[in-house]
Enzyme design. Structure first.
Site, short mmCIF file in Angstrom:
data_model
loop_
_atom_site.label_atom_id
_atom_site.label_comp_id
_atom_site.label_asym_id
_atom_site.label_seq_id
_atom_site.Cartn_x
_atom_site.Cartn_y
_atom_site.Cartn_z
N ASN A 67 38.08 -0.14 -12.85
CA ASN A 67 37.07 -1.07 -13.35
C ASN A 67 37.39 -2.49 -12.90
OD1 ASN A 67 35.21 0.37 -15.58
ND2 ASN A 67 37.24 1.30 -15.57
N HIS B 177 34.88 9.96 -16.40
CA HIS B 177 35.28 9.01 -17.45
C HIS B 177 35.22 7.58 -16.93
CE1 HIS B 177 37.27 7.43 -20.99
NE2 HIS B 177 37.16 8.63 -21.54
N HIS B 178 34.77 6.68 -17.82
CA HIS B 178 34.68 5.26 -17.46
C HIS B 178 36.05 4.66 -17.18
CE1 HIS B 178 32.57 1.61 -16.90
NE2 HIS B 178 31.63 1.80 -17.81
N ALA B 179 37.11 5.31 -17.63
CA ALA B 179 38.46 4.83 -17.33
C ALA B 179 38.75 4.91 -15.83
CB ALA B 179 39.50 5.64 -18.10
#
Length: 495
Positions: A321, A138-140
């Site tokens: 991120n 997941h990009h999280a």
């Protein structure tokens, strides 16, 4: 326990019935010469050895009551690696088309939020004794830079692997109680007025530097500066309508291509630009041809969003991120490949100057400011009203992620290519991401199947456009030599 930042959590709010929030990649492997057969059991064994080095791989989400604060990563007491590591077999000899079709289906499926947010698939049956490993997370949890760092944990510099420190038995930490989380969230809410003053002051300080870009966008929306004819803008205006800037479905199409990095550098050196400028010019030319094929080439240039890593050296090895973004003009209205490259160079230079003026701390503060419950509600409103495809802020995301420059191995098998597989959302039904590895640039294109069903054609145009840029570079080099010779002759006559 680790709390997600507002930027991390925004990728959770991104998910809808048609949009997934994970990113992935496909490692194409040569199994010849591997010390041991590459099987599901072997891949699981290798991953089990490395997971202690990446704690987020055995952590799951814990939501704060009522969505009053960002969620947390907590240890999964029931972590089961065999759930996350899976196998898919293609009918032998599996083709590249069969591989991309299978990855398209896997990539379209959302991750289970009750478990750690990742999966990895061993794909066997490929021709020439090859195999592939498709992974998604997941990009999280990661951005492009931290994803590349995560890949280095799984890869080795030799087929025999490497010595790893002895791992301690996994003892999951006890999660905090919900009342305790609610109390912490309430304390943060009490601090909100102070944050508001800080963010407002920072915005007032930065606002003058954003004025040129804002004026450009507003001016284009109002129809100002039309008829300037001879001037080609290098600052992005309003993104025009295209076939891929529409609502998306849950279905995906994926295409892969590789180009020689030395060839790209030949163009780079001839025009005095960067490798990324050449990549952007390739994308501009390929998109121009594809849009012309579909009678959909806009009269205005496209606008590209380019993710920019703001990860400092002190954050190396940390996941999450740390990314900003810049908008740049993509000159799809220009016919000449060399001129397209020159405009791209000027456009990215202007975009970098604009992006550098925005402090990353401000981006983090703004993304952390709104409680997740409010962010999720706002996201639902945006998706429901169709704002993202009615007034898209940009047309396409183009991302360039660095990779290793030496041969690497996964579970003893040599890595031949690594193709990234990114995200598409409503209004943004096409994504182009590339990774550099061992003298090549590996492109991974992702689209909504209904919006860009012939994505493989677009991928082929990328290779064709590099060929056109090589011809333009040869012409430019010849012109420079002629000019140098004439200057030398003129100097000799003067003496």
């Amino acid at each position: 326990m680790q709390q997600l930042t507002g930027l991390d959590a925004s990728f959770l709010a991104l998910e809808t019935a048609t949009t997934t929030g994970h990113v992935g990649g496909v490692c194409v492997l040569d199994r010849a010469g591997a010390p041991r057969p590459l099987t599901l059991a072997r891949l699981t064994e290798v991953l089990a050895e490395r997971i202690p080095l990446v704690p987020v791989l055995r952590r799951k989400l814990l939501q704060v009551p009522l969505g009053l604060d960002q969620p947390y990563w907590i240890d999964d007491a029931d972590f089961d690696i065999e759930y996350h590591v899976r196998e898919v077999a293609l009918p032998r000899p599996g083709s590249d088309a069969q591989l991309t079709e299978q990855v398209s289906r896997l990539h379209a499926r959302p991750l289970d939020r009750s478990r750690p947010l990742w999966e990895i698939y061993l794909i066997t049956g490929l021709a020439r004794r090859r195999a592939a490993v498709y992974s998604k997370i997941h990009h999280a949890a990661i951005d492009g830079a931290s994803g590349a760092e995560l890949l280095t944990v799984l890869l080795d510099l030799a087929p025999t692997g490497r010595d790893l420190p002895a791992a301690e038995p996994f003892a999951p930490a006890k999660p905090p109680s919900l009342p305790a989380l609610a109390a912490v969230a309430a304390a943060k809410l009490a601090w909100r007025p102070v944050q508001t003053v800080r963010i407002t002051n920072e915005l007032l300080r930065v606002l003058p530097t954003l004025a040129p870009a804002v004026n450009s966008v507003v001016g284009s929306m109002l129809g100002l500066n039309r008829g300037d004819g001879g001037v080609i803008a290098t600052r992005p205006g309003r993104a025009p309508a295209t076939p891929f800037n529409k609502p998306i479905t849950p279905h995906r199409r994926i295409a892969f291509r590789s180009v020689d990095l030395d060839t790209v550098k030949t163009v780079k050196n001839a025009f005095g630009v960067s490798v990324n400028d050449v990549v952007m010019a390739m994308c501009a030319g390929a998109l121009r041809r594809w849009l012309a094929d579909h009678d959909a080439l806009p009269a205005q240039p496209l606008v590209a969003m380019i993710p920019v890593s703001v990860r400092d050296p002190a954050a190396a090895g940390a996941l999450g991120n740390k990314v900003s973004a810049m908008l740049a003009t993509l000159p799809t209205t220009v016919t000449d490949p060399g001129l397209r490259l020159e405009i791209v160079h000027a456009a990215t230079k202007a975009a970098k100057a604009q992006q550098a003026a925005i402090p990353q701390g401000l981006v983090d503060q703004i993304s952390d400011f709104a409680p997740p419950a409010l962010t999720a509600r706002a996201a639902r409103v945006v998706f429901a009203t169709g704002l993202l495809h009615r007034l898209p802020p940009f047309n396409i995301t183009i991302s360039n992620v660095p990779g290793p420059n030496v041969p690497v191995y996964l579970a003893g098998a040599r890595l031949i290519a690594h193709y990234p597989v990114s995200v598409v959302t409503d209004g943004q039904g096409l994504n182009i991401t590339l990774v550099g590895y061992l003298g090549q640039l590996h492109f991974g294109l992702v689209s909504c199947r209904e919006l860009v069903p012939d994505i493989d054609v677009l991928a082929g145009y990328l290779v064709d456009e590099l060929g056109s840029l090589v011809k333009a570079a040869e012409k430019r080099t010849a012109e420079k030599r002629t000019a140098a010779t004439r200057a030398a002759d003129a100097g000799a006559e003067g003496r």
